[in-house]
Design an enzyme around this catalytic site. Sequence first.
Site, PDB file in Angstrom:
ATOM      1  CE  LYS A   1      33.653  29.830  31.903  1.00  0.00           C
ATOM      2  NZ  LYS A   1      34.522  28.651  31.999  1.00  0.00           N
ATOM      3  CB  ILE A   2      37.569  35.816  31.426  1.00  0.00           C
ATOM      4  CG1 ILE A   2      36.327  35.591  32.306  1.00  0.00           C
ATOM      5  CG2 ILE A   2      38.077  37.244  31.546  1.00  0.00           C
ATOM      6  CD1 ILE A   2      36.591  35.631  33.801  1.00  0.00           C
TER       7      ILE A   2
ATOM      8  CB  THR B   1      40.877  40.997  36.062  1.00  0.00           C
ATOM      9  OG1 THR B   1      40.917  40.203  34.870  1.00  0.00           O
ATOM     10  CG2 THR B   1      41.190  42.439  35.727  1.00  0.00           C
ATOM     11  CB  SER B   2      43.097  35.789  36.933  1.00  0.00           C
ATOM     12  OG  SER B   2      42.686  34.457  36.983  1.00  0.00           O
ATOM     13  NE  ARG B   3      39.882  33.458  42.558  1.00  0.00           N
ATOM     14  CZ  ARG B   3      38.819  34.050  42.022  1.00  0.00           C
ATOM     15  NH1 ARG B   3      38.935  35.244  41.464  1.00  0.00           N
ATOM     16  NH2 ARG B   3      37.633  33.484  42.057  1.00  0.00           N
TER      17      ARG B   3
ATOM     18  CG  ASP C   1      39.161  43.418  39.959  1.00  0.00           C
ATOM     19  OD1 ASP C   1      38.759  44.472  40.509  1.00  0.00           O
ATOM     20  OD2 ASP C   1      38.459  42.398  39.855  1.00  0.00           O
TER      21      ASP C   1
ATOM     22  CD  GLU D   1      40.906  39.340  46.545  1.00  0.00           C
ATOM     23  OE1 GLU D   1      41.589  39.752  45.593  1.00  0.00           O
ATOM     24  OE2 GLU D   1      39.739  38.914  46.425  1.00  0.00           O
TER      25      GLU D   1
ATOM     26  CG  HIS E   1      37.670  40.196  43.585  1.00  0.00           C
ATOM     27  ND1 HIS E   1      38.422  39.155  44.086  1.00  0.00           N
ATOM     28  CD2 HIS E   1      36.963  39.663  42.560  1.00  0.00           C
ATOM     29  CE1 HIS E   1      38.179  38.052  43.394  1.00  0.00           C
ATOM     30  NE2 HIS E   1      37.291  38.338  42.465  1.00  0.00           N
ATOM     31  CD  GLN E   2      35.398  48.224  40.418  1.00  0.00           C
ATOM     32  OE1 GLN E   2      35.844  48.967  41.279  1.00  0.00           O
ATOM     33  NE2 GLN E   2      34.622  48.675  39.441  1.00  0.00           N
TER      34      GLN E   2
ATOM     35  CG  PHE F   1      32.114  39.923  40.389  1.00  0.00           C
ATOM     36  CD1 PHE F   1      33.022  40.529  41.224  1.00  0.00           C
ATOM     37  CD2 PHE F   1      30.815  39.756  40.837  1.00  0.00           C
ATOM     38  CE1 PHE F   1      32.665  40.962  42.499  1.00  0.00           C
ATOM     39  CE2 PHE F   1      30.434  40.181  42.115  1.00  0.00           C
ATOM     40  CZ  PHE F   1      31.366  40.782  42.936  1.00  0.00           C
TER      41      PHE F   1
HETATM   42  P1  NAD Z   1      38.085  29.314  32.379  1.00  0.00           P
HETATM   43  O1  NAD Z   1      38.172  28.044  33.147  1.00  0.00           O
HETATM   44  O2  NAD Z   1      37.053  29.456  31.309  1.00  0.00           O
HETATM   45  O3  NAD Z   1      39.515  29.616  31.717  1.00  0.00           O
HETATM   46  C1  NAD Z   1      40.726  29.433  32.366  1.00  0.00           C
HETATM   47  C2  NAD Z   1      41.745  29.055  31.330  1.00  0.00           C
HETATM   48  O4  NAD Z   1      43.016  28.956  31.967  1.00  0.00           O
HETATM   49  C3  NAD Z   1      41.457  27.693  30.673  1.00  0.00           C
HETATM   50  O5  NAD Z   1      41.442  27.829  29.264  1.00  0.00           O
HETATM   51  C4  NAD Z   1      42.604  26.833  31.144  1.00  0.00           C
HETATM   52  O6  NAD Z   1      43.013  25.868  30.193  1.00  0.00           O
HETATM   53  C5  NAD Z   1      43.684  27.870  31.365  1.00  0.00           C
HETATM   54  N1  NAD Z   1      44.796  27.395  32.173  1.00  0.00           N
HETATM   55  C6  NAD Z   1      44.803  26.412  33.102  1.00  0.00           C
HETATM   56  N2  NAD Z   1      46.048  26.222  33.567  1.00  0.00           N
HETATM   57  C7  NAD Z   1      46.838  27.099  32.901  1.00  0.00           C
HETATM   58  C8  NAD Z   1      48.230  27.388  32.939  1.00  0.00           C
HETATM   59  N3  NAD Z   1      49.062  26.719  33.740  1.00  0.00           N
HETATM   60  N4  NAD Z   1      48.694  28.348  32.113  1.00  0.00           N
HETATM   61  C9  NAD Z   1      47.856  29.025  31.291  1.00  0.00           C
HETATM   62  N5  NAD Z   1      46.545  28.794  31.210  1.00  0.00           N
HETATM   63  C10 NAD Z   1      46.037  27.842  32.007  1.00  0.00           C
HETATM   64  O7  NAD Z   1      37.955  30.465  33.474  1.00  0.00           O
HETATM   65  P2  NAD Z   1      37.400  31.931  33.265  1.00  0.00           P
HETATM   66  O8  NAD Z   1      35.938  31.942  33.553  1.00  0.00           O
HETATM   67  O9  NAD Z   1      37.906  32.482  31.996  1.00  0.00           O
HETATM   68  O10 NAD Z   1      38.095  32.655  34.510  1.00  0.00           O
HETATM   69  C11 NAD Z   1      39.476  32.960  34.488  1.00  0.00           C
HETATM   70  C12 NAD Z   1      39.926  33.460  35.856  1.00  0.00           C
HETATM   71  O11 NAD Z   1      39.227  34.665  36.171  1.00  0.00           O
HETATM   72  C13 NAD Z   1      39.617  32.483  36.996  1.00  0.00           C
HETATM   73  O12 NAD Z   1      40.823  32.243  37.689  1.00  0.00           O
HETATM   74  C14 NAD Z   1      38.688  33.205  37.914  1.00  0.00           C
HETATM   75  O13 NAD Z   1      39.024  32.944  39.244  1.00  0.00           O
HETATM   76  C15 NAD Z   1      38.929  34.672  37.562  1.00  0.00           C
HETATM   77  N6  NAD Z   1      37.734  35.498  37.773  1.00  0.00           N
HETATM   78  C16 NAD Z   1      37.887  36.742  38.310  1.00  0.00           C
HETATM   79  C17 NAD Z   1      36.774  37.542  38.514  1.00  0.00           C
HETATM   80  C18 NAD Z   1      36.875  38.936  39.081  1.00  0.00           C
HETATM   81  O14 NAD Z   1      35.856  39.521  39.465  1.00  0.00           O
HETATM   82  N7  NAD Z   1      38.058  39.537  39.139  1.00  0.00           N
HETATM   83  C19 NAD Z   1      35.495  37.069  38.172  1.00  0.00           C
HETATM   84  C20 NAD Z   1      35.392  35.796  37.595  1.00  0.00           C
HETATM   85  C21 NAD Z   1      36.521  35.021  37.390  1.00  0.00           C
END
Ligand code: NAD
Length: 333
Positions: free
Chosen positions: A154-155, A231-233, A257, A262, A294-295, A297
């Site tokens: 999604k992101i 900005t993921s983890r 982020d 953290e 971590h802002q 979101f």
């Molecule tokens: P999502 O589940 O829609 O997308 C994640 C994608 O990663 C999927 O398409 C999946 O197939 C892919 N993936 C899985 N394993 C993989 C690999 N080994 N290599 C490459 N791609 C792989 O999730 P999302 O909603 O897009 O969120 C993405 C990340 O953003 C999550 O990890 C979430 O924790 C993080 N996040 C961060 C914040 C923030 O405030 N910084 C807020 C929301 C989400």
Amino acid sequence: MRTAVFSTKSYDRHYLEPAAVRSGHELVFFEPRLTPATAVLARDFPAICSFVNDALTADVLASLAAGGTRFVALRCAGFNQVDLEAAAKHAMRVARVPAYSPYAVAEHTVGMMLALNRKYHKAYNRVREGNFAIDGLLGFDMHGRTAGVIGTGKIGAIVAQLLAAFGCQVLLYDVHENAECQGIGRYVPLDELIATAEIITLHCPLMPATRYLVNRESIARMQRGVMLINTSRGGLVDAPAAIEGLKSGQIGYLGLDVYEEEADLFFEDHSDRVIQDDVLSRLLTFPNVLVTSHQAFFTETALTQIAEVTMGNLTAMEQGAELQNEVRAGGRK
Ligand code: NAD
């Protein structure tokens, strides 16, 4: 349902309280993070509500289960912080908020790229001090650059769209291709993305296969002076390896982020204390590193959606209903 809410900030109350009233749940707000020591606060609560840095480890879940808790409502998307095997052992149901404004995170991601590139953070301070010189603020056109998006869910898909709108050549990598990315970018093997992209942005979840995706070896294969955004983890990046990359110039820009360690720092004011984390402290000394706490979101839209979906999850769990947002050991749903 009576629910103990952990890691509460004023903004959480502001959005959760009205949503709880509308859906008939009684929330009790606790400021501390959920830890083995604070889990007792949830005694006799059938449900708890936790956030990203509330580690639902086996011992925390055992303590919650012993206190009568059966439902966990995560008010976040990621669930790497939950020991799902342990939750299953205690027959606890866990639900998350899978999608709350992916635009919030995607827009912050691109904001970090622009800030690092055009040095807005420095320009802001300079101008306020009456320094109108622009030397040292030189950036590059995003247009025409090669940008790589790792994780096109999604992101990541929205980040890819935004980068395409800048006129970047967008390279994509994911274990499952997303049809929404058709026409926006080109799926390539991970090795090719890492070796070719001048900007790399991480949007895959943290799991054993992705831990330290950015490490000494992968950094060495990147373009010299690469811009790296996470900005993921935090656990996707080996931070000491990133420091080496920054010192050698292999990494030209780093935007974080999220940070692996953290949990003890982010979301709190530590400005009157000595930060004990030497890795983060070193990262903060580089002129080409931007850390936000971590802002990504943190928008009104996202907090509204988080509150609504979390209450819906509590209602469904209370009623024993099937739940789209449930997370279970061995995979989502
Ligand atoms: P999502 O589940 O829609 O997308 C994640 C994608 O990663 C999927 O398409 C999946 O197939 C892919 N993936 C899985 N394993 C993989 C690999 N080994 N290599 C490459 N791609 C792989 O999730 P999302 O909603 O897009 O969120 C993405 C990340 O953003 C999550 O990890 C979430 O924790 C993080 N996040 C961060 C914040 C923030 O405030 N910084 C807020 C929301 C989400």
